[in-house]
Enzyme design. Sequence first.
Site, mmCIF file in Angstrom:
data_model
loop_
_atom_site.group_PDB
_atom_site.id
_atom_site.type_symbol
_atom_site.label_atom_id
_atom_site.label_comp_id
_atom_site.label_asym_id
_atom_site.label_seq_id
_atom_site.Cartn_x
_atom_site.Cartn_y
_atom_site.Cartn_z
ATOM 1 N N ASP A 14 0.815 -1.216 0.000
ATOM 2 C CA ASP A 14 0.000 0.000 0.000
ATOM 3 C C ASP A 14 0.851 1.269 0.000
ATOM 4 O OD1 ASP A 14 -2.258 -1.703 0.254
ATOM 5 O OD2 ASP A 14 -1.906 -1.781 2.411
ATOM 6 N N LYS A 17 2.295 2.242 -5.128
ATOM 7 C CA LYS A 17 2.977 1.777 -6.341
ATOM 8 C C LYS A 17 2.141 2.021 -7.591
ATOM 9 C CE LYS A 17 3.134 -2.327 -4.441
ATOM 10 N NZ LYS A 17 2.748 -2.043 -3.057
ATOM 11 N N GLY A 41 -4.273 -4.103 -4.330
ATOM 12 C CA GLY A 41 -5.266 -3.056 -4.592
ATOM 13 C C GLY A 41 -4.524 -1.805 -4.991
ATOM 14 N N HIS A 42 -4.435 -1.545 -6.285
ATOM 15 C CA HIS A 42 -3.663 -0.410 -6.769
ATOM 16 C C HIS A 42 -4.618 0.703 -7.207
ATOM 17 C CE1 HIS A 42 -0.050 -3.292 -7.563
ATOM 18 N NE2 HIS A 42 -0.244 -3.018 -6.295
ATOM 19 N N GLN A 225 2.099 -5.873 -3.133
ATOM 20 C CA GLN A 225 2.437 -5.987 -1.704
ATOM 21 C C GLN A 225 3.777 -5.253 -1.432
ATOM 22 O OE1 GLN A 225 1.536 -9.360 -3.260
ATOM 23 N NE2 GLN A 225 -0.472 -8.484 -3.037
HETATM 24 P P1 IMP Z 1 -2.644 -12.869 1.367
HETATM 25 O O1 IMP Z 1 -1.695 -12.269 0.383
HETATM 26 O O2 IMP Z 1 -4.087 -12.641 1.011
HETATM 27 O O3 IMP Z 1 -2.337 -14.289 1.651
HETATM 28 O O4 IMP Z 1 -2.439 -12.093 2.761
HETATM 29 C C1 IMP Z 1 -1.242 -12.241 3.528
HETATM 30 C C2 IMP Z 1 -0.848 -10.917 4.189
HETATM 31 O O5 IMP Z 1 -0.483 -9.974 3.191
HETATM 32 C C3 IMP Z 1 -1.980 -10.252 4.986
HETATM 33 O O6 IMP Z 1 -1.406 -9.578 6.090
HETATM 34 C C4 IMP Z 1 -2.547 -9.224 4.028
HETATM 35 O O7 IMP Z 1 -3.158 -8.156 4.678
HETATM 36 C C5 IMP Z 1 -1.265 -8.805 3.322
HETATM 37 N N1 IMP Z 1 -1.523 -8.273 1.971
HETATM 38 C C6 IMP Z 1 -1.814 -8.978 0.847
HETATM 39 N N2 IMP Z 1 -1.960 -8.146 -0.193
HETATM 40 C C7 IMP Z 1 -1.737 -6.904 0.265
HETATM 41 C C8 IMP Z 1 -1.706 -5.611 -0.356
HETATM 42 O O8 IMP Z 1 -1.911 -5.448 -1.559
HETATM 43 N N3 IMP Z 1 -1.438 -4.558 0.453
HETATM 44 C C9 IMP Z 1 -1.155 -4.711 1.774
HETATM 45 N N4 IMP Z 1 -1.161 -5.890 2.399
HETATM 46 C C10 IMP Z 1 -1.446 -6.982 1.646
#
Ligand code: IMP
Length: 431
Positions: A14, A17, A41-42, A225
């Site tokens: 977040d 990017k 989520g971009h 991420q």
């Molecule tokens: P997963 O990727 O859904 O398995 O989530 C694993 C961890 O990564 C969790 O703490 C999510 O909140 C975090 N996470 C996954 N995608 C994002 C993102 O795009 N932004 C911020 N945190 C993320």
Amino acid sequence: MANNIVVIGTQWGDEGKGKIVDLLASRCAAVARFQGGHNAGHTLVLNGKKTVLHLIPSGILHETGMCYIGNGVVLSLEALEKEIEELADVVDVFSKLRISNTCALILPTHIALDNAREIQRGAKAIGTTGRGIGPAYEDKIARRAVKLSDCANSKILKEKITQLADYHNFLLENYYQQPTLSVEKIYQEVQDSYNRIKEIVTDVSVSLANINSNPDNSILFEGAQGAMLDIDHGTYPYVTSSNTAAASAATGTGLGPKDIDHVLGIAKAYTTRVGSGPFPTELFDDIGQKIATIGNEIGASTGRARRCGWFDVPVMRRAIMNSSVDSLCITKLDVLDTLQEVKICVAYDLHGTRLDIAPNNPDDFARCQPIYEIYEGWLSTTASVREYDELPEKARDYLLAIEELLGVKIDMISTSPDRNDTIILKDLITE
Ligand code: IMP
């Protein structure tokens, strides 16, 4: 001279990017996603209009250049089609997007397993996005994934989906005591969905290599991420299931690492984290609340509140080391405009020992206490400033401190969500 640039997040995701990729994309021949899936989520804002992308690369709103989803991405066909539909009145996605035939698919049973595992973890839940990302990567590594290329042959597809979904259903029913899903329905939906998008499925490695063979072309690699969510280098097990480090741009697209010219690290002027896990500079007071409110710190994918804290240099140093970060873009500087004082965590204290870099042992990391340096707030607006010289002196001091502490140059500063509200200190495409 063109430049191939990897854009990665250097914190917990977040960082903004999407906006930076969108900004740079107008002069690039291609933008490629290389890891993660629709957990990202971009958010892009152009002339006040907001678009949130989860799977499709953030270059999609430009007329020039192609967008690619590389082999490293785990692909939900349902999410893909939904996003294509949402963008339909803005852009003809079919003419601009190509998807690697070797992407591993996310099936509905992956989502059911993701949620079942989170329920079972109880208080130790990771706080995943519930999109099936972890289970889909597990199956890829276990060599039982259904790949997009399998969809071209309905017999093979049916066989592979049946085998995998039967296994998932066995786990759901017997291990997690959760409802099972219809295998036939999953097969039919995947097959139908594939038939609607098959014209854009291709060998992305070859496409990118062709683009790269023209020295005038630049390619942008769009990370999802952030560094501390990396499966190997992040705060395990509170991480995502892919490598978010810059090296993934090569493995997740099939273009070699020598074809990367520059790694741009994106960092917020403070730190946020969504989901569980240690976060040494987290703020639990009114200042944290103020940053969350002004920064609108709500997850773009899940709508969850993001945890907020001060800028964390030890975390940044690990990200810079892991990803050979060449330069930085600092985002959301304006969120700090009204603070009397601003803190930077310059090191950690771990049981009396000073650590300059975040430790890679998760237990140690969870016990680190931040050591802060305090800076005077600038108490005037930086929002929408587009020239470095127009920034208040104390804001410039804050940025200089970050540069000095990290030993890495800041090339860009973002002062609002709008594409155009960006201070560009160096043109990375033609450097
Ligand atoms: P997963 O990727 O859904 O398995 O989530 C694993 C961890 O990564 C969790 O703490 C999510 O909140 C975090 N996470 C996954 N995608 C994002 C993102 O795009 N932004 C911020 N945190 C993320």
